[in-house]
Write a protein that holds these residues in place. Sequence first.
Motif, PDB file in Angstrom:
ATOM      1  N   VAL A 116       0.836  -1.202   0.000  1.00 57.75           N
ATOM      2  CA  VAL A 116       0.000   0.000   0.000  1.00 57.75           C
ATOM      3  C   VAL A 116       0.868   1.248   0.000  1.00 57.75           C
ATOM      4  CG1 VAL A 116      -1.727   1.286   1.300  1.00 57.75           C
ATOM      5  CG2 VAL A 116      -1.878  -1.197   1.151  1.00 57.75           C
ATOM      6  N   ILE A 117       1.950   1.234   0.760  1.00 58.50           N
ATOM      7  CA  ILE A 117       2.842   2.390   0.825  1.00 58.50           C
ATOM      8  C   ILE A 117       3.559   2.595  -0.503  1.00 58.50           C
ATOM      9  CG2 ILE A 117       4.675   3.462   2.165  1.00 58.50           C
ATOM     10  CD1 ILE A 117       2.143   2.747   3.736  1.00 58.50           C
ATOM     11  N   ASN A 118       3.953   1.492  -1.130  1.00 58.78           N
ATOM     12  CA  ASN A 118       4.692   1.605  -2.392  1.00 58.78           C
ATOM     13  C   ASN A 118       3.820   2.127  -3.527  1.00 58.78           C
ATOM     14  OD1 ASN A 118       6.984   0.582  -1.137  1.00 58.78           O
ATOM     15  ND2 ASN A 118       6.493  -1.546  -1.681  1.00 58.78           N
ATOM     16  N   GLU A 119       2.489   1.953  -3.418  1.00 60.65           N
ATOM     17  CA  GLU A 119       1.591   2.389  -4.489  1.00 60.65           C
ATOM     18  C   GLU A 119       1.188   3.859  -4.374  1.00 60.65           C
ATOM     19  OE1 GLU A 119      -1.748  -0.163  -4.573  1.00 60.65           O
ATOM     20  OE2 GLU A 119      -0.664  -1.897  -5.387  1.00 60.65           O
ATOM     21  N   LEU A 120       1.651   4.542  -3.355  1.00 54.98           N
ATOM     22  CA  LEU A 120       1.336   5.964  -3.228  1.00 54.98           C
ATOM     23  C   LEU A 120       1.917   6.738  -4.404  1.00 54.98           C
ATOM     24  CD1 LEU A 120       1.932   6.567   0.593  1.00 54.98           C
ATOM     25  CD2 LEU A 120      -0.254   6.505  -0.601  1.00 54.98           C
ATOM     26  N   ASP A 121       1.090   7.565  -5.006  1.00 52.54           N
ATOM     27  CA  ASP A 121       1.500   8.337  -6.183  1.00 52.54           C
ATOM     28  C   ASP A 121       2.019   9.694  -5.720  1.00 52.54           C
ATOM     29  OD1 ASP A 121       1.930   9.436  -8.615  1.00 52.54           O
ATOM     30  OD2 ASP A 121      -0.095   9.116  -9.397  1.00 52.54           O
TER      31      ASP A 121
END
Length: 417
Positions: free
Chosen positions: A150-155
């Motif tokens: 979830v953290i890695n998918e932050l734009d």
Amino acid sequence: ISKAFPFANDQLAAADYYYLNMGLAAEIFSNFLLFLLVFGMSATVEIGHMKRQLNKRKAFLSGLSMQFVILPFLGFLIVKILALPAPLGITLLVITSSPGGSYSNWWCSLFNADLALSVAMTAVSTIFSVAMLPLNLLIYSTIAYEDQEVINELDWVALFVSLIIIILAISSGLFCSARVHSPRFNIYANRFGNLAGISLILTSIVLSASTKKANGQQTQGVTQLWAQSWWSYMLISSPCFIGLISANLIAAFLLKLKSPERVAVSIETCYQNIGIATSVAISMFSGEDRTKAMSVPLFYGLTEAIVIGSFCIFAWKRGWTKAPRDESLCNVLANSYEVEESIKDNMHDDITLTEMTPTPSSDRRQPTSSSQEEFGGTALSVVEGIAPSMQANAHIDEALRTHNQGREELPSPSWIV
């Protein structure tokens, strides 16, 4: 299916290409309207008034502490208490960690709070948000969601694009206001910004409606949000209420600000930039998760509109804004008293500067016995050679022509000392 209907893949690819281009065009158009809105509000501000408001360090400190310390922590508590899933929780954390929204300037302009202070606070909070928004979002999302995916998918790109647009719009608007230095330009810039704000609202409504219709299953996300309990609604909207009440009390009793400044600080503190959260929801999630994520800024924006709109009407009727409390609502919304106050301030400064200029003794008229008798025997020295500032009179005439009024329609200038 692809073997039986070989053209199906082509149609699906064409549809995906169409929606991708439409989404990109909608995002570009929304950012363009956002730029025009912030530019129009910033260009309304007279640069001299803006410089004076930048000295109010306590107001800026209170606004920054509320926006980047209190509200992000409240958002984190709501996510943990309600155990919101990632699409809803991440979007809410983005909202509560964002700087003051561009519509905060619009609300201050509509109801004639201190627009110069609002624009200044928006500029300062946006600059600080370049570091504070990613920091708060990274800290609280990591604590709330242990899933590293979830953290890695932050734009992060979408976040910084919105911040850069706001900074460029504020800089351009203030630069044009300083270069043109005309009340007529300030008035028309205000009207232009209001039109852009209305267009941006209509565009957001159209985009949200089209997103719901893109897939029949996507409406489940909106249904899920509106099926929450009243306690959930209270918690999700609580940062807006707490920010408004806390900022108003701090500005009134601790900072001792003037009423229009207090209204501006309250609006700027509780109105978060939901446009950034909407961009994150569109770019980070897809399908039903995207609809769930977009429903959060829609609901929070609706809460902000109701709360701040009610507060602005209350503040106007209480005499806390620059607009006369007995004026009609249509005139208050249509006219900008920010420009009129800037004209008065400039004229007062010009007259004060002129009065401080020494004049030859031959040009002074000595007090007569009749004048002393008229004023109770007080010795007065009437300066005959001093006239009102020509520049201030030119500003007033220009503003009156813009409002289609004449000097004979003006009340007596009791504000001149």
